[in-house]
Design a protein around this motif. Structure first.
Motif, mmCIF file in Angstrom:
data_model
loop_
_atom_site.group_PDB
_atom_site.id
_atom_site.type_symbol
_atom_site.label_atom_id
_atom_site.label_comp_id
_atom_site.label_asym_id
_atom_site.label_seq_id
_atom_site.Cartn_x
_atom_site.Cartn_y
_atom_site.Cartn_z
ATOM 1 N N PHE A 59 -31.653 -23.826 6.882
ATOM 2 C CA PHE A 59 -30.191 -23.850 6.533
ATOM 3 C C PHE A 59 -29.250 -23.653 7.969
ATOM 4 N N CYS A 60 -30.191 -23.467 9.027
ATOM 5 C CA CYS A 60 -29.364 -23.496 10.418
ATOM 6 C C CYS A 60 -28.677 -24.937 10.703
ATOM 7 N N LYS A 61 -29.068 -25.855 9.909
ATOM 8 C CA LYS A 61 -28.411 -27.241 10.033
ATOM 9 C C LYS A 61 -27.463 -27.706 8.789
ATOM 10 N N ASP A 62 -26.956 -26.521 8.093
ATOM 11 C CA ASP A 62 -26.281 -26.830 6.936
ATOM 12 C C ASP A 62 -24.892 -27.166 7.446
ATOM 13 N N PRO A 63 -24.460 -28.287 6.945
ATOM 14 C CA PRO A 63 -22.984 -28.794 7.439
ATOM 15 C C PRO A 63 -21.838 -27.820 7.422
ATOM 16 N N GLU A 64 -21.852 -26.986 6.820
ATOM 17 C CA GLU A 64 -20.844 -26.022 6.532
ATOM 18 C C GLU A 64 -21.125 -24.729 7.924
ATOM 19 N N PRO A 65 -20.371 -24.573 8.895
ATOM 20 C CA PRO A 65 -20.454 -24.043 10.122
ATOM 21 C C PRO A 65 -20.504 -22.526 9.655
ATOM 22 N N ILE A 66 -19.756 -21.797 8.570
ATOM 23 C CA ILE A 66 -19.892 -20.355 8.549
ATOM 24 C C ILE A 66 -21.432 -20.146 7.817
ATOM 25 N N VAL A 67 -22.088 -21.351 7.343
ATOM 26 C CA VAL A 67 -23.272 -20.849 6.715
ATOM 27 C C VAL A 67 -24.423 -21.192 7.795
ATOM 28 N N SER A 68 -24.109 -22.015 8.610
ATOM 29 C CA SER A 68 -25.327 -22.436 9.573
ATOM 30 C C SER A 68 -25.291 -21.448 10.553
ATOM 31 N N ALA A 74 -35.938 -10.509 5.354
ATOM 32 C CA ALA A 74 -37.103 -10.924 6.540
ATOM 33 C C ALA A 74 -38.598 -11.117 5.983
ATOM 34 N N ASP A 75 -38.878 -11.450 4.594
ATOM 35 C CA ASP A 75 -39.949 -11.923 4.515
ATOM 36 C C ASP A 75 -40.062 -13.613 4.801
ATOM 37 N N ASP A 76 -41.446 -13.797 4.757
ATOM 38 C CA ASP A 76 -41.719 -15.397 5.282
ATOM 39 C C ASP A 76 -40.760 -16.480 4.655
ATOM 40 N N GLU A 77 -40.960 -16.223 3.356
ATOM 41 C CA GLU A 77 -39.886 -17.335 2.724
ATOM 42 C C GLU A 77 -38.448 -17.142 3.121
ATOM 43 N N SER A 78 -37.885 -16.099 3.214
ATOM 44 C CA SER A 78 -36.422 -15.932 3.632
ATOM 45 C C SER A 78 -36.318 -16.725 5.080
ATOM 46 N N VAL A 79 -37.031 -16.369 6.125
ATOM 47 C CA VAL A 79 -37.089 -16.763 7.335
ATOM 48 C C VAL A 79 -37.297 -18.442 7.324
ATOM 49 N N ALA A 80 -38.070 -19.082 6.636
ATOM 50 C CA ALA A 80 -38.170 -20.184 6.308
ATOM 51 C C ALA A 80 -36.892 -20.945 5.931
ATOM 52 N N LEU A 81 -36.364 -20.355 4.987
ATOM 53 C CA LEU A 81 -34.905 -20.840 4.391
ATOM 54 C C LEU A 81 -33.916 -20.742 5.443
ATOM 55 N N LEU A 82 -33.901 -19.584 6.048
ATOM 56 C CA LEU A 82 -32.821 -19.590 7.378
ATOM 57 C C LEU A 82 -33.172 -20.569 8.161
#
Length: 315
Positions: A276-285, A265-273
């Protein structure tokens, strides 16, 4: 329906609400996970049956988490349903893997024949490797059941039922690292080294765990990411971010990397999450969506679970 989050008393109405929320595919995935984590704290046929039904949900992420929950609950009455899921090769390997792991967590010798069969014949390597682990865990549990210190052996400080007993505490970090990174070692031995390093927790141990994200086994890599999430050590952020960004990586590994980044939960991790909420793989998004929702509740001082009698271990 609003549930008083500080209440430990579960009424029939609350139980029914949680079961319905878990299985309602119109609900956001994060809300369904809130119900799932709450049901993990309950006993009885209704929570069990809701989780069993969820193992065949259209969301592979939710389905695999339901199987994981049944294993963590060590619910003997769920065995038949877990066996059916393990045998159904139409289901995603991540779900069948979790069913096999759950059978190992429950630990009955009656599960051995099916696990041996799937170890030899299952088309998915991650499922075969999980069956190998489950068989070894059942054997290990049988061996320690009469030991005077059985309650202490393998007990996880992270409140999780682990798929392998940690290696001996007398092993050094260097020795454990050597086993974990050795591609010729058995999967159970590598898992045992991994959990021993996790329990050690020192910087050298964490660095050894991070190094094992280069292992050839997707199953091991996914467990490594899971463990890094348990440790919540920011040193792992950069490597976990690389895993999440790698679209060629197995979804089960990227999923665990996303969950781990949510724990760090650092700032960089949150931004990356968020990215990737829009990742085409549903398991990931969906993993990113759940991780961000959990983090939002944590930062607001509220429990992600509707009922928070214990801390959930996300898998």
């Amino acid at each position: 329906m609003e549930i008083e989050e500080s209440s430990f008393e579960v009424t029939p109405e609350t139980e029914r609400f949680l079961c319905e929320r878990l299985l309602d595919q119109k609900q956001p995935i994060s809300q369904r996970f809130r119900a799932l984590f709450s049901l993990r704290n309950l006993k009885g046929s209704a929570p069990r049956n809701a989780l069993i039904t969820a193992m065949r949900d259209s969301s592979n992420l939710l389905a695999h988490e339901a199987a994981f929950a049944l294993g963590q609950m060590q619910d003997v009455d769920a065995i038949h349903a877990l066996e059916d899921v393990l045998e159904d090769i139409s289901l995603h390997p991540i779900v069948r893997h979790e069913a096999a792991e759950a059978l190992g967590a429950i630990g009955l010798e009656s599960n051995v024949p099916l696990l041996k069969k799937k170890l030899e014949l299952d088309p998915a390597p991650e499922v075969r490797e999980t069956c190998e682990l489950a068989l070894r865990r059942i054997e290990e549990q049988k061996n320690i059941i009469n030991e005077s210190e059985a309650s202490a052996t393998g007990a996880s400080p992270f409140l999780s039922v682990d798929p392998a007993k940690p290696a001996s505490h007398t092993s050094s970090v260097d020795q454990l690292r050597e086993v974990l990174l050795n591609e010729e070692e058995g999967m159970y031995e590598r898992y045992a080294a991994l959990f021993a390093l996790r329990n050690h927790g020192a910087d050298a141990a964490v660095n050894a765990i991070i190094a094992s994200l280069g292992a050839s086994s997707a199953l091991l890599r996914h467990e490594v990411a899971y463990v890094l999430g348990q440790l919540q050590n920011k040193v792992a952020s950069a490597t976990l971010s690389e895993v999440l960004r790698n679209v060629n990586e197995h979804p089960m590994v990227r999923h665990e990397a996303a969950e781990a980044l949510g724990s760090i939960a650092d700032d960089e991790s949150v931004a990356l999450l968020e990215e990737f909420c829009k990742d085409p793989e549903p398991i990931v998004s969906q993993s990113c969506e759940v991780a961000l929702s959990m983090l939002e509740f944590e930062r607001s001082g509220k429990s992600f679970e509707y009922l928070f009698m214990s801390t959930p271990q996300v898998q």
